[in-house]
Design a protein around this motif. Structure first.
Motif, mmCIF file in Angstrom:
data_model
loop_
_atom_site.group_PDB
_atom_site.id
_atom_site.type_symbol
_atom_site.label_atom_id
_atom_site.label_comp_id
_atom_site.label_asym_id
_atom_site.label_seq_id
_atom_site.Cartn_x
_atom_site.Cartn_y
_atom_site.Cartn_z
ATOM 1 N N ARG A 184 4.642 -6.937 1.024
ATOM 2 C CA ARG A 184 5.133 -5.599 0.718
ATOM 3 C C ARG A 184 6.471 -5.647 -0.015
ATOM 4 N NH1 ARG A 184 5.518 -3.892 5.539
ATOM 5 N NH2 ARG A 184 7.770 -3.873 5.762
ATOM 6 N N ARG A 185 7.341 -6.583 0.377
ATOM 7 C CA ARG A 185 8.640 -6.675 -0.287
ATOM 8 C C ARG A 185 8.503 -7.148 -1.730
ATOM 9 N NH1 ARG A 185 10.600 -8.330 4.941
ATOM 10 N NH2 ARG A 185 10.089 -10.492 4.473
ATOM 11 N N MET A 186 7.574 -8.058 -1.985
ATOM 12 C CA MET A 186 7.422 -8.603 -3.338
ATOM 13 C C MET A 186 6.622 -7.671 -4.249
ATOM 14 S SD MET A 186 6.801 -12.701 -2.779
ATOM 15 C CE MET A 186 5.270 -12.436 -1.872
ATOM 16 N N LYS A 187 5.614 -7.012 -3.700
ATOM 17 C CA LYS A 187 4.703 -6.179 -4.498
ATOM 18 C C LYS A 187 4.588 -4.794 -3.854
ATOM 19 C CE LYS A 187 3.356 -9.516 -7.355
ATOM 20 N NZ LYS A 187 3.549 -9.462 -8.831
ATOM 21 N N PHE A 188 5.694 -4.066 -3.817
ATOM 22 C CA PHE A 188 5.679 -2.787 -3.115
ATOM 23 C C PHE A 188 4.704 -1.805 -3.758
ATOM 24 C CE2 PHE A 188 7.086 1.595 -2.545
ATOM 25 C CZ PHE A 188 7.109 1.674 -1.162
ATOM 26 N N GLU A 189 4.654 -1.759 -5.083
ATOM 27 C CA GLU A 189 3.781 -0.797 -5.755
ATOM 28 C C GLU A 189 2.315 -1.075 -5.435
ATOM 29 O OE1 GLU A 189 4.496 -0.267 -9.864
ATOM 30 O OE2 GLU A 189 6.606 0.252 -9.628
ATOM 31 N N LEU A 190 1.944 -2.358 -5.357
ATOM 32 C CA LEU A 190 0.565 -2.698 -4.992
ATOM 33 C C LEU A 190 0.277 -2.249 -3.560
ATOM 34 C CD1 LEU A 190 -2.082 -4.035 -5.787
ATOM 35 C CD2 LEU A 190 -1.142 -6.226 -5.001
ATOM 36 N N PHE A 191 1.231 -2.474 -2.667
ATOM 37 C CA PHE A 191 1.080 -1.985 -1.289
ATOM 38 C C PHE A 191 0.930 -0.466 -1.278
ATOM 39 C CE2 PHE A 191 3.888 0.292 1.704
ATOM 40 C CZ PHE A 191 3.108 0.233 2.846
ATOM 41 N N PHE A 192 1.768 0.220 -2.050
ATOM 42 C CA PHE A 192 1.778 1.684 -2.066
ATOM 43 C C PHE A 192 0.427 2.237 -2.511
ATOM 44 C CE2 PHE A 192 2.460 5.698 -4.321
ATOM 45 C CZ PHE A 192 3.134 6.428 -3.365
ATOM 46 N N TYR A 193 -0.088 1.717 -3.626
ATOM 47 C CA TYR A 193 -1.351 2.242 -4.144
ATOM 48 C C TYR A 193 -2.533 1.820 -3.269
ATOM 49 C CZ TYR A 193 1.230 3.523 -8.354
ATOM 50 O OH TYR A 193 2.121 4.093 -9.224
ATOM 51 N N THR A 194 -2.515 0.598 -2.748
ATOM 52 C CA THR A 194 -3.616 0.132 -1.908
ATOM 53 C C THR A 194 -3.697 0.940 -0.616
ATOM 54 O OG1 THR A 194 -3.309 -2.105 -2.779
ATOM 55 C CG2 THR A 194 -4.624 -1.886 -0.787
ATOM 56 N N HIS A 195 -2.549 1.352 -0.097
ATOM 57 C CA HIS A 195 -2.543 2.093 1.169
ATOM 58 C C HIS A 195 -3.189 3.466 1.028
ATOM 59 C CE1 HIS A 195 -1.027 0.451 4.857
ATOM 60 N NE2 HIS A 195 -0.658 1.636 5.296
ATOM 61 N N HIS A 196 -3.321 3.953 -0.192
ATOM 62 C CA HIS A 196 -3.969 5.254 -0.383
ATOM 63 C C HIS A 196 -5.490 5.174 -0.226
ATOM 64 C CE1 HIS A 196 -0.067 6.582 -1.803
ATOM 65 N NE2 HIS A 196 -0.521 7.818 -1.775
ATOM 66 N N LEU A 197 -5.989 3.963 0.034
ATOM 67 C CA LEU A 197 -7.408 3.825 0.352
ATOM 68 C C LEU A 197 -7.715 4.333 1.756
ATOM 69 C CD1 LEU A 197 -8.065 0.238 -1.085
ATOM 70 C CD2 LEU A 197 -8.859 2.402 -2.055
ATOM 71 N N TYR A 198 -6.671 4.775 2.475
ATOM 72 C CA TYR A 198 -6.883 5.212 3.856
ATOM 73 C C TYR A 198 -7.893 6.356 3.955
ATOM 74 C CZ TYR A 198 -3.885 9.356 3.225
ATOM 75 O OH TYR A 198 -3.362 10.563 2.824
ATOM 76 N N LEU A 199 -7.992 7.183 2.909
ATOM 77 C CA LEU A 199 -8.965 8.285 2.957
ATOM 78 C C LEU A 199 -10.395 7.752 3.037
ATOM 79 C CD1 LEU A 199 -7.372 10.732 0.368
ATOM 80 C CD2 LEU A 199 -7.480 11.007 2.851
ATOM 81 N N LEU A 200 -10.687 6.749 2.208
ATOM 82 C CA LEU A 200 -12.018 6.133 2.261
ATOM 83 C C LEU A 200 -12.215 5.386 3.572
ATOM 84 C CD1 LEU A 200 -12.440 4.741 -1.371
ATOM 85 C CD2 LEU A 200 -13.696 6.623 -0.320
ATOM 86 N N TYR A 201 -11.156 4.743 4.034
ATOM 87 C CA TYR A 201 -11.234 4.005 5.289
ATOM 88 C C TYR A 201 -11.592 4.944 6.440
ATOM 89 C CZ TYR A 201 -9.717 0.683 8.938
ATOM 90 O OH TYR A 201 -9.663 -0.161 10.025
ATOM 91 N N ILE A 202 -10.904 6.079 6.522
ATOM 92 C CA ILE A 202 -11.191 7.053 7.589
ATOM 93 C C ILE A 202 -12.625 7.556 7.479
ATOM 94 C CG2 ILE A 202 -10.631 9.355 8.462
ATOM 95 C CD1 ILE A 202 -7.736 8.862 7.671
ATOM 96 N N PHE A 203 -13.064 7.852 6.250
ATOM 97 C CA PHE A 203 -14.399 8.410 6.034
ATOM 98 C C PHE A 203 -15.481 7.469 6.556
ATOM 99 C CE2 PHE A 203 -18.173 8.992 3.325
ATOM 100 C CZ PHE A 203 -18.451 10.325 3.591
ATOM 101 N N PHE A 204 -15.438 6.193 6.140
ATOM 102 C CA PHE A 204 -16.480 5.253 6.556
ATOM 103 C C PHE A 204 -16.306 4.836 8.018
ATOM 104 C CE2 PHE A 204 -16.846 4.752 1.939
ATOM 105 C CZ PHE A 204 -18.224 4.864 1.807
ATOM 106 N N TYR A 205 -15.076 4.838 8.493
ATOM 107 C CA TYR A 205 -14.844 4.561 9.915
ATOM 108 C C TYR A 205 -15.532 5.615 10.781
ATOM 109 C CZ TYR A 205 -12.317 4.715 14.367
ATOM 110 O OH TYR A 205 -12.001 4.782 15.688
ATOM 111 N N VAL A 206 -15.366 6.888 10.425
ATOM 112 C CA VAL A 206 -15.977 7.966 11.201
ATOM 113 C C VAL A 206 -17.498 7.899 11.115
ATOM 114 C CG1 VAL A 206 -16.206 10.474 11.408
ATOM 115 C CG2 VAL A 206 -13.958 9.463 10.993
ATOM 116 N N LEU A 207 -18.037 7.590 9.934
ATOM 117 C CA LEU A 207 -19.491 7.441 9.811
ATOM 118 C C LEU A 207 -20.009 6.308 10.686
ATOM 119 C CD1 LEU A 207 -20.181 7.927 5.983
ATOM 120 C CD2 LEU A 207 -20.518 9.560 7.829
#
Length: 684
Positions: free
Chosen positions: A246-269
């Motif tokens: 996260r310290r070296m590639k914060f922007e990659l962490f930031f954008y990747t973390h927005h996958l949480y919507l898909l994660y929640i969706f398939f988790y609930v399914l």
């Protein structure tokens, strides 16, 4: 016990009762539609009621007339203060207090007890295992399944720490900034459990020649393929959130973390509606908060001016409504579409809402690609800069005023939270019977140019209050310079004024002056609407299909209905309330006297910290006189802290992790009983 302490105790007891109901119900009640709906009602209604009650309490708490006495009255008693002392200071946990360690131990005990309970019941029914399946294989399958169940407990709490505008955190004395570490801990723990759950089932399918189960989407039970998709999404989110990455590639962490919507969706399914109901309170509050923040962020904020300091520091000054109240150390999330439409960065609010009723300021240190681009934009003679904001978010009281002495330890730009504290003390000193705490500020800077940060202790509006009225002692350490340089080697300070735009709005509370009451109304109304619609759908659509002997309603479709109804109810209620409050905010904004500047103005000056510079005001003279600059040395925290004689010393640290940990270790050493430590940081 204080009034607020009593409310917190009641809230924690109610929370514990909800937790017991939450843990006990899923062991038995998930086999038919009636018990699923019963679980939904008992679990989620119980907690939504707590959240709505918390909103009402916080609304009336903020109506207190005397903020200084209020902060003292709400001060922690000695027992609670002792529990908040750091006892563990180490990576990767960070700074952990006795209270946090106690709750962490209780939570781990809950996980162990839940797993043991699940396995005890499961192993007792091994005689019912599949035909041809060996006992050890059945045990492997059972352990893998129950590890997933325990991971659900972590998910039930995962979203509370990142619900910035929720009433849950303020009720137990937390802010979104201080509770981020709980989200990190729960995230790592849940990912470990879910990874073990996945690996266990892959091994089980491999040794029993059932690898085809991995891509099965069952109509009557959990969808395995949805779980596989969820864990595939979770892995990059987890890896990029590790501290080193996260310290070296914060922007990659930031954008990747927005996958949480898909994660929640398939988790609930994958887990189905029964377990979705178990984690619903946290997700429900998070979705309300996230949608309201989205609506707030769609508005353009009126940026009045910017101060550019020679040390690469920026101060942005926004217009705000007079009714917006916030406490010192609050944070504001800022987005500049010209630089990035997706990136939002948190910055400390340096202004004081009592002294600067129409303005709100944040301080930004240029130490990353985003802030460097902003610095260049401001230096390119802009007449207007489009900015969006979220917040501010912060503590519900000025609790630091209760101490006899305040020691503010900062490194570099870590001084910014303390700017608002100093300004609050300058304001409170005007009140009768206010006991002024002695303030010792220890600042470590790399170069003498960074001394210009101290200029921000004085408001840009030039108030008549003099900093000499407070007992302020500033010890500034310049670690990479042996002597003071001459004035001409430093750039002058710049103040840039921007053109006003009729499309811009002043910063205001998302739901207006009665923000907490409206939030409580949204939580209760949207949840009641959800229960009503869920009952209608279940009774008149799902129930007839379920009781038809020739077919059964699809297992995953139940979860889809839950997700859909939750989102619809939150969208409708939140949108209606937000639009109503927006009209009220617009009326207040029209009454604010706007600055009428036809062209942008840039003014320059020289910081008084360098030799040869003229002192611009009596306030600057007082500030310089209170400051002692040490070149080529580092602060001796241990000597400074242990020499303090006051009986109640608040020690606040903000800056590099090593510095915060060193100060925390001194306070946790037991060498002095009068030190009360608090760390201000988003990181561990």
């Amino acid at each position: 016990m204080s009034g607020k302490g009593m409310v917190r105790a009641i809230f924690l007891v109610v929370f514990a009762v909800w937790l017991m109901i939450w843990v006990m119900l899923p062991t038995k009640l998930y086999k038919n539609t009636w018990t699923r709906n019963l679980e939904t009602t008992l679990n989620s209604t119980y907690f939504s009621g707590q959240a709505a009650f918390g909103c009402a309490y916080l609304h009336f708490q903020n109506k207190s007339t005397d903020s200084s006495n209020h902060s003292k009255r709400l001060g922690l008693d000695s027992a609670t203060a002792l529990l908040k002392q750091p006892v563990v200071v180490m990576a990767p946990l960070g700074i952990v207090s006795a209270l946090e360690l106690t709750f962490a131990a209780m939570f781990v005990a809950l996980l162990i007890w839940s797993l043991a309970n699940y396995l005890y019941v499961s192993f007792g029914n091994l005689h019912m295992h599949k035909e041809g399946e060996k006992i050890w294989e059945a045990k492997l399958r059972s352990v893998s399944l129950r590890l997933g169940y325990v991971g659900n407990i972590c998910w039930a709490f995962l979203f509370f720490p990142v619900t910035r505008g929720s009433s849950v955190l303020p009720l137990i004395g937390l802010t979104s900034e201080s509770s981020i570490k709980y989200h990190i801990w729960l995230g790592h723990l849940s990912n470990i459990l879910f990874a073990a759950h996945t690996i266990g089932f892959i091994i089980y399918w491999a040794i029993t020649n059932q690898m085809a189960e991995m891509v099965e989407w069952s109509k009557t039970w959990v969808s395995n393929v949805a779980g596989v998709i969820a864990i595939v999404i979770a892995m990059p989110m987890w890896v990029t959130s590790l501290p080193q990455f996260r310290r070296m590639k914060f922007e990659l962490f930031f954008y990747t973390h927005h996958l949480y919507l898909l994660y929640i969706f398939f988790y609930v399914l994958h887990v189905g509606d029964a377990y979705f109901c178990m984690i619903l309170p946290g997700i429900f509050l998070f979705l309300i908060d996230r949608y309201l923040r989205f609506l707030q962020s769609r508005q353009r904020t009126a940026l009045l001016s910017a101060r550019i300091l020679p040390c690469g520091l920026l101060e942005l000054n926004f217009s705000k409504t007079p009714g917006l109240y916030y406490n010192p150390t609050s944070i504001l999330f800022v987005n500049v579409p010209r630089i990035s439409k997706l990136q939002w960065h948190p910055f400390t609010v340096s202004s004081n809402c009592n002294m600067e009723t129409d303005e709100l300021s944040v301080v930004i240190k240029c130490q990353g690609s985003w802030s460097d681009k902003l610095y260049k934009e401001l230096g390119s003679s802009l007449d207007r800069l489009e900015v969006s904001t979220e917040g501010p978010y912060g503590p519900t009281s000025s609790h630091f005023l209760r101490h006899e002495c305040l020691v503010l330890v900062s490194g570099g730009s870590g001084i910014t939270p303390f700017i608002s504290i100093i300004r609050e003390i300058i304001f409170q000193i005007q009140k009768p019977n206010f006991k002024v705490p002695r303030v010792i500020m220890i600042c470590a800077f790399k170069s003498s140019a960074d001394l210009a940060m101290l200029d921000l202790l004085l408001p840009i509006s030039g108030t008549p209050q003099q900093i000499s009225q407070i007992q302020l002692q500033i010890e500034a350490y310049i670690t990479r310079e042996e002597e003071q340089p001459m004035t001409e080697t430093h750039k002058p300070l710049q103040t840039i004024w921007f053109k006003p735009s009729p499309l811009d709005s002043p910063i205001s509370a998302t739901l207006g002056p009665n923000n907490w009451l409206w939030l409580g109304a949204i939580i209760s109304s949207s949840f009641l609407m959800f229960l009503l619609l869920l009952g209608i759908v279940t009774r008149y659509y799902i129930y007839p299909i379920d009781h038809n002997t020739e077919q059964i309603y699809h297992f995953s479709y139940r979860a889809l209905w839950d997700i859909f109804l939750v989102c619809v109810c939150i969208f409708i209620v939140s949108s209606v309330v937000f639009m109503w409050c927006k009209k009220q905010n617009a009326r207040e904004a029209n009454r604010i006297q706007k600055r009428e500047i036809s062209t942008p103005v840039t003014s320059q000056g020289v910081s008084p910290w360098f030799s040869g510079a003229e002192l611009e005001s009596l306030s600057h003279q007082s500030l310089v006189q209170a400051t002692k600059v040490h070149f080529g040395s580092r602060p001796d925290f241990k000597k400074t802290l242990l020499d303090l004689k006051e009986s109640d010393v608040g020690v606040l640290a903000c800056g590099p992790r090593k510095m915060r940990h060193d100060v925390a270790k001194i306070c946790a050493s037991g060498l002095a009983q009068n030190l009360h430590f608090e760390s201000i940081s988003f990181t561990l």
